[in-house]
Design a protein around this motif. Structure first.
Motif, PDB file in Angstrom:
ATOM      1  N   TYR A  42      42.613  -6.011   4.393  1.00  0.00           N
ATOM      2  CA  TYR A  42      43.193  -7.071   5.222  1.00  0.00           C
ATOM      3  C   TYR A  42      43.206  -6.594   6.670  1.00  0.00           C
ATOM      4  N   ALA A  48      52.304 -12.857   3.621  1.00  0.00           N
ATOM      5  CA  ALA A  48      51.282 -13.726   3.018  1.00  0.00           C
ATOM      6  C   ALA A  48      50.144 -12.899   2.419  1.00  0.00           C
ATOM      7  N   ASN A  49      49.718 -11.856   3.123  1.00  0.00           N
ATOM      8  CA  ASN A  49      48.670 -10.983   2.589  1.00  0.00           C
ATOM      9  C   ASN A  49      49.154 -10.236   1.349  1.00  0.00           C
ATOM     10  N   TRP A  50      50.419  -9.817   1.358  1.00  0.00           N
ATOM     11  CA  TRP A  50      50.991  -9.112   0.213  1.00  0.00           C
ATOM     12  C   TRP A  50      51.010 -10.019  -1.011  1.00  0.00           C
ATOM     13  N   ASP A  52      49.074 -12.592  -1.514  1.00  0.00           N
ATOM     14  CA  ASP A  52      47.678 -12.768  -1.892  1.00  0.00           C
ATOM     15  C   ASP A  52      47.216 -11.589  -2.756  1.00  0.00           C
ATOM     16  N   PHE A  53      47.573 -10.383  -2.355  1.00  0.00           N
ATOM     17  CA  PHE A  53      47.181  -9.204  -3.120  1.00  0.00           C
ATOM     18  C   PHE A  53      47.842  -9.194  -4.495  1.00  0.00           C
ATOM     19  N   GLY A  55      48.630 -11.708  -6.232  1.00  0.00           N
ATOM     20  CA  GLY A  55      47.868 -12.679  -7.025  1.00  0.00           C
ATOM     21  C   GLY A  55      46.573 -12.091  -7.546  1.00  0.00           C
ATOM     22  N   ARG A  56      45.891 -11.299  -6.708  1.00  0.00           N
ATOM     23  CA  ARG A  56      44.654 -10.634  -7.149  1.00  0.00           C
ATOM     24  C   ARG A  56      44.941  -9.647  -8.278  1.00  0.00           C
TER      25      ARG A  56
END
Length: 171
Positions: A42, A48-50, A52-53, A55-56
């Motif tokens: 990132y 928001a990035n956390w 997203d991660f 979720g991955r």
């Protein structure tokens, strides 16, 4: 009588993630028992990035796994309201926060050392995309050559000890 010197303390070293003039973040998930690893990059680090991660990672983990333990450091974005909502939506997850200055308790830290060696060591990057590509190649290489991680010191090969004088004779 000797004067008492300064009290000895345990050596502390801040974790260096190898970022110099090129900005960005590499995050990862690790299964020590199998050696499986997942990385993501990132340009900035936000809640928001956390999410997203997370979720991955949720998509990466076997759906049959009953519990997922995420060992985290104490960044603010790791415990915000959005993370609590993620946790409510994914009840099998449990977030475990490591004590400050105790990165050695997290088994992903030795793996980060391996990843840095595979992806970053001895290289100079001019752009973030180059780092992203290097991390992706290193993770792919690791996936092919993965092995379980064991916490603690490496076992050194020792020659088998010979029986001494006090050993029982062969009968």
């Amino acid at each position: 009588m000797r004067a008492a010197g300064p009290k000895a303390e345990r050596a502390k070293q801040e974790i260096d993630y190898g970022r110099r003039d090129v900005a960005g973040y590499v995050v990862g998930a690790f299964r020590p028992a199998t050696g499986d690893a997942l990385t993501a990059t990132y340009e900035g680090w936000t809640t928001a990035n956390w999410i997203d991660f997370l979720g991955r990672v949720e998509a990466w983990i076997d759906p049959a796994a009953e519990r997922v333990y995420a060992v985290l450091d104490n960044l603010n974005c790791h415990s915000g309201p959005d993370v609590l909502l993620f946790n409510l939506a994914h009840p099998r997850w449990e977030f475990v926060f490591q004590p400050k200055y105790a990165a050695y308790l997290n088994l992903i830290e030795p793996w980060w050392k391996v990843l840095r060696s595979l992806a970053l060591k001895g290289r100079r990057f001019d752009a973030w995309v180059e780092i992203e590509a290097a991390v992706e190649r290193a993770t792919a290489y690791w996936t092919v050559h993965k092995h379980p991680f064991v916490w603690g010191r490496r076992r050194r090969h020792r020659a088998p000890s010979r029986l001494g004088v006090a050993a029982l004779p062969n009968v």
